[in-house]
Design a protein around this motif. Sequence first.
Motif, PDB file in Angstrom:
ATOM      1  N   ARG A  61       0.832  -1.207   0.000  1.00 23.27           N
ATOM      2  CA  ARG A  61       0.000   0.000   0.000  1.00 23.27           C
ATOM      3  C   ARG A  61       0.866   1.256   0.000  1.00 23.27           C
ATOM      4  N   GLU A  62       1.948   1.222   0.770  1.00 21.19           N
ATOM      5  CA  GLU A  62       2.847   2.376   0.814  1.00 21.19           C
ATOM      6  C   GLU A  62       3.511   2.593  -0.551  1.00 21.19           C
ATOM      7  N   ILE A  63       3.945   1.519  -1.180  1.00 16.10           N
ATOM      8  CA  ILE A  63       4.551   1.616  -2.516  1.00 16.10           C
ATOM      9  C   ILE A  63       3.543   2.212  -3.488  1.00 16.10           C
ATOM     10  N   ALA A  64       2.305   1.722  -3.439  1.00 17.50           N
ATOM     11  CA  ALA A  64       1.263   2.220  -4.335  1.00 17.50           C
ATOM     12  C   ALA A  64       1.001   3.707  -4.096  1.00 17.50           C
ATOM     13  N   ASP A  65       0.962   4.124  -2.825  1.00 17.04           N
ATOM     14  CA  ASP A  65       0.746   5.540  -2.509  1.00 17.04           C
ATOM     15  C   ASP A  65       1.874   6.404  -3.059  1.00 17.04           C
ATOM     16  N   LEU A  66       3.098   5.946  -2.883  1.00 15.12           N
ATOM     17  CA  LEU A  66       4.250   6.728  -3.353  1.00 15.12           C
ATOM     18  C   LEU A  66       4.294   6.814  -4.876  1.00 15.12           C
ATOM     19  N   THR A  67       4.068   5.685  -5.537  1.00 16.09           N
ATOM     20  CA  THR A  67       4.117   5.713  -7.003  1.00 16.09           C
ATOM     21  C   THR A  67       2.967   6.524  -7.584  1.00 16.09           C
ATOM     22  N   SER A  68       1.795   6.473  -6.949  1.00 18.52           N
ATOM     23  CA  SER A  68       0.671   7.283  -7.459  1.00 18.52           C
ATOM     24  C   SER A  68       0.900   8.770  -7.214  1.00 18.52           C
ATOM     25  N   ALA A  69       1.777   9.101  -6.265  1.00 15.17           N
ATOM     26  CA  ALA A  69       2.124  10.508  -6.012  1.00 15.17           C
ATOM     27  C   ALA A  69       3.247  10.967  -6.932  1.00 15.17           C
ATOM     28  N   GLY A  70       3.712  10.075  -7.822  1.00 19.10           N
ATOM     29  CA  GLY A  70       4.723  10.463  -8.796  1.00 19.10           C
ATOM     30  C   GLY A  70       6.148  10.100  -8.431  1.00 19.10           C
ATOM     31  N   VAL A  71       6.337   9.361  -7.357  1.00 17.69           N
ATOM     32  CA  VAL A  71       7.682   8.952  -6.957  1.00 17.69           C
ATOM     33  C   VAL A  71       8.083   7.742  -7.802  1.00 17.69           C
ATOM     34  N   GLY A  72       9.285   7.789  -8.364  1.00 12.95           N
ATOM     35  CA  GLY A  72       9.795   6.690  -9.172  1.00 12.95           C
ATOM     36  C   GLY A  72      10.232   5.517  -8.314  1.00 12.95           C
ATOM     37  N   VAL A  73      10.519   4.404  -8.980  1.00 12.63           N
ATOM     38  CA  VAL A  73      10.886   3.177  -8.286  1.00 12.63           C
ATOM     39  C   VAL A  73      12.122   3.389  -7.415  1.00 12.63           C
ATOM     40  N   LEU A  82      15.339   4.536   3.906  1.00 14.47           N
ATOM     41  CA  LEU A  82      15.468   5.558   4.944  1.00 14.47           C
ATOM     42  C   LEU A  82      14.510   5.302   6.104  1.00 14.47           C
ATOM     43  N   GLU A  83      13.309   4.833   5.798  1.00 16.64           N
ATOM     44  CA  GLU A  83      12.357   4.513   6.861  1.00 16.64           C
ATOM     45  C   GLU A  83      12.879   3.378   7.740  1.00 16.64           C
ATOM     46  N   LEU A  84      13.528   2.395   7.125  1.00 19.87           N
ATOM     47  CA  LEU A  84      14.124   1.304   7.906  1.00 19.87           C
ATOM     48  C   LEU A  84      15.246   1.832   8.796  1.00 19.87           C
ATOM     49  N   GLN A  85      16.046   2.754   8.261  1.00 24.24           N
ATOM     50  CA  GLN A  85      17.116   3.347   9.052  1.00 24.24           C
ATOM     51  C   GLN A  85      16.557   4.141  10.226  1.00 24.24           C
ATOM     52  N   VAL A  86      15.492   4.900   9.982  1.00 14.33           N
ATOM     53  CA  VAL A  86      14.862   5.678  11.053  1.00 14.33           C
ATOM     54  C   VAL A  86      14.329   4.739  12.135  1.00 14.33           C
ATOM     55  N   ASP A  87      13.688   3.655  11.728  1.00 15.11           N
ATOM     56  CA  ASP A  87      13.179   2.679  12.702  1.00 15.11           C
ATOM     57  C   ASP A  87      14.315   2.089  13.537  1.00 15.11           C
ATOM     58  N   ALA A  88      15.431   1.759  12.880  1.00 13.93           N
ATOM     59  CA  ALA A  88      16.581   1.204  13.598  1.00 13.93           C
ATOM     60  C   ALA A  88      17.159   2.230  14.563  1.00 13.93           C
ATOM     61  N   LEU A  89      17.233   3.486  14.128  1.00 14.91           N
ATOM     62  CA  LEU A  89      17.755   4.540  15.005  1.00 14.91           C
ATOM     63  C   LEU A  89      16.828   4.792  16.189  1.00 14.91           C
ATOM     64  N   ARG A  90      15.541   4.727  15.952  1.00 19.11           N
ATOM     65  CA  ARG A  90      14.588   4.878  17.061  1.00 19.11           C
ATOM     66  C   ARG A  90      14.771   3.765  18.089  1.00 19.11           C
ATOM     67  N   ALA A  91      14.912   2.542  17.592  1.00 22.59           N
ATOM     68  CA  ALA A  91      15.100   1.409  18.497  1.00 22.59           C
ATOM     69  C   ALA A  91      16.400   1.567  19.285  1.00 22.59           C
ATOM     70  N   ARG A  92      17.464   1.988  18.622  1.00 18.89           N
ATOM     71  CA  ARG A  92      18.745   2.189  19.311  1.00 18.89           C
ATOM     72  C   ARG A  92      18.630   3.307  20.339  1.00 18.89           C
ATOM     73  N   ASN A  93      17.915   4.369  19.987  1.00 19.56           N
ATOM     74  CA  ASN A  93      17.703   5.475  20.919  1.00 19.56           C
ATOM     75  C   ASN A  93      16.972   4.996  22.167  1.00 19.56           C
ATOM     76  N   GLU A  94      15.961   4.147  21.994  1.00 14.23           N
ATOM     77  CA  GLU A  94      15.239   3.593  23.143  1.00 14.23           C
ATOM     78  C   GLU A  94      16.172   2.758  24.019  1.00 14.23           C
ATOM     79  N   GLU A  95      17.043   1.966  23.388  1.00 15.29           N
ATOM     80  CA  GLU A  95      18.008   1.173  24.146  1.00 15.29           C
ATOM     81  C   GLU A  95      18.932   2.079  24.961  1.00 15.29           C
TER      82      GLU A  95
END
Length: 138
Positions: A61-73, A82-95
Amino acid sequence: MSTPFGTPSPDAAVYVISVAAELTGLHPQTLRAYERMGLIQPGRTGGGGRRYSHRDLERLREIADLTSAGVGVEGVRRIMDLELQVDALRARNEELLAELDAVRRAVAARATTSASANKLPVLHTSAGQSVVVWRRPG
């Protein structure tokens, strides 16, 4: 893997491609194309059939939303990385916050039980949640 109430976990690959396509509003060929592009990696059955998890559906669904907004592959790929990196940084920050809290408690406990030793670190806190630890010489 399932939750205590028998519902599958978000990572359990349970949806066949036709159901995944219907639930996401995408064509099965689009799901296959996203897989070829490396944007999604569904699970596989022993016979090679694709199985999608709830987390896969959210990603589709996220891929579909981004591509329909004009974002390329490549843009979609970068955003998701980047979202995965942010999630990892958030988890590390909590630790790190949990570790800092444990240190604060240990220092406070030592200060109250061994006040006469004067060799323990002195804990000074400011209103901004910063911690400065000063060690007495000796």
